[in-house]
Design an enzyme around this catalytic site. Sequence first.
Site, PDB file in Angstrom:
ATOM      1  N   SER A 152       0.669  -1.017   0.024  1.00 22.98           N
ATOM      2  CA  SER A 152       0.102  -0.017   0.125  1.00 22.98           C
ATOM      3  C   SER A 152       0.856   1.229   0.073  1.00 22.98           C
ATOM      4  O   SER A 152       1.700   1.314  -0.621  1.00 22.98           O
ATOM      5  CB  SER A 152      -0.883   0.117   1.328  1.00 22.98           C
ATOM      6  OG  SER A 152      -1.801   0.843   1.079  1.00 22.98           O
ATOM      7  N   ASP A 341      -8.276  -6.345  -5.226  1.00 25.64           N
ATOM      8  CA  ASP A 341      -7.934  -5.051  -4.751  1.00 25.64           C
ATOM      9  C   ASP A 341      -8.481  -4.061  -5.347  1.00 25.64           C
ATOM     10  O   ASP A 341      -8.511  -4.095  -6.488  1.00 25.64           O
ATOM     11  CB  ASP A 341      -6.378  -4.923  -4.701  1.00 25.64           C
ATOM     12  CG  ASP A 341      -6.057  -3.650  -3.694  1.00 25.64           C
ATOM     13  OD1 ASP A 341      -6.869  -2.953  -3.059  1.00 25.64           O
ATOM     14  OD2 ASP A 341      -4.812  -3.291  -3.734  1.00 25.64           O
ATOM     15  N   HIS A 398      -5.834  -6.489  -1.513  1.00 25.32           N
ATOM     16  CA  HIS A 398      -4.686  -5.582  -1.083  1.00 25.32           C
ATOM     17  C   HIS A 398      -3.751  -6.284  -0.415  1.00 25.32           C
ATOM     18  O   HIS A 398      -2.378  -6.032  -0.433  1.00 25.32           O
ATOM     19  CB  HIS A 398      -5.474  -4.457  -0.209  1.00 25.32           C
ATOM     20  CG  HIS A 398      -4.638  -3.264  -0.210  1.00 25.32           C
ATOM     21  ND1 HIS A 398      -4.141  -2.533  -1.322  1.00 25.32           N
ATOM     22  CD2 HIS A 398      -4.102  -2.644   1.064  1.00 25.32           C
ATOM     23  CE1 HIS A 398      -3.403  -1.626  -0.798  1.00 25.32           C
ATOM     24  NE2 HIS A 398      -3.389  -1.654   0.498  1.00 25.32           N
TER      25      HIS A 398
END
Length: 427
Positions: A152, A341, A398
């Site tokens: 991220s 994601d 994610h």
Amino acid sequence: MKLLVALLGVCSAVLAREGFGPTDQEWGYVTVRDGAHMFWWLHYTTATPDPTEKPLLIWLQGGPGASSTQYGNFEEIGPIDSDLNERNTSWVKYANVLFVDNPVGTGFSYVNSNEFATTNQQIAQDFVELLQGFYQALPQFENVPLYIFCESYGGKMTAEIGLNLYQAIERGEIRSNFKGVGLGDSWISPVDSCLTWAPYLYNQGFLDTQQYNLLNQQALQLKTLVDEGKWFEATDAWGDLESSVANYANDVDFYNVLTKISGNFLKNTLYKPDGEKVGDEEFLMNKQVKQALGLEQDWGRQSDDVFYYLQTDFMKPVTDIVERLLNETDLTVAVYNGQLDLIVDTPGTIDWVDKLNFRESITWSSTTKRPFDISGINEGFEKSAGNLAFFWVLRAGHMVPRDNPNGMLYILQQVTDNFKVDAHAIN
């Protein structure tokens, strides 16, 4: 270069300590700037009696303000999970794993006053100082192959950290056998992610045509703010765009669109970093871990402030930094993304990767991806040119290491030195 290494009353010559969990460990603080203190926590590999025979993998969480020592450790790749059960697919089985609460103010890291980082460059400089202190405490790792993996917003930080570390090594300011970075579902080009939310959700069946058009128009307005360099306003517009996505797509989980969720979507956005379960981690970190490691600092007290001080940096891209990694260094740059994601969707990641201007751009554009299988199961696809590699990871959102640990371990095997995984052992 001012360093203060605090090994919590234990001499740095000690190889390992009993910390929290089944592995041999070491941990400590480095003062990276006056009033700014960064916490690190090393888990020695269980693969061999001599840990220097295996690579050192650093894991950096996102947010900004999410804790590597908590989320990455207990929810993704550490030796035990948040229920304190052994994790069969822990990275510690194959390599040494170093969790760092980065930037300062995150997790157990802290600042005395308002010494929070305000730019990505400052984060990178702080991290080089952190590594100086780590190597001072455990110099046996200076020659061990080092890779930085992340998730991220951690990818945005890792790109600049990688460049700064490489340059510091070239200048002779630090000794490190730095080999490469792994950028997982990374916030490298925020606008490319946001521009692809509408088509991604539309193709997944979350939006009708009217909602698609409204969301796409809102994303284009955000792009205008980015193009004009109105960074604070762009961050606000990003928050508004997320609210619209939640409204139109009935609180779709930004981290895995197939997750069945209910309630306020803000619990699953970057404002609550990386999907942390509010309450559960508080007891784990501030009671059990803090006591076991003998720490005085409370965990997570300044995490919200970390995001606040980086608001004007949040929407800035670092694709130029990735290009410099590819053109000015010999480091391996691995990019991987989970197909489920949304917050950093694969279409947006492919967009910025395909636009990179680097030495092997022509080769990249003419190369087709190929599947990678583990025990006859297709876990994803891969493509490479020069020192750039890209991995499409199937059945993952994610948090790739959590959602598809087999696919993630394959990626580690492809990227790192001396990292051998028996495919049957990770089924």
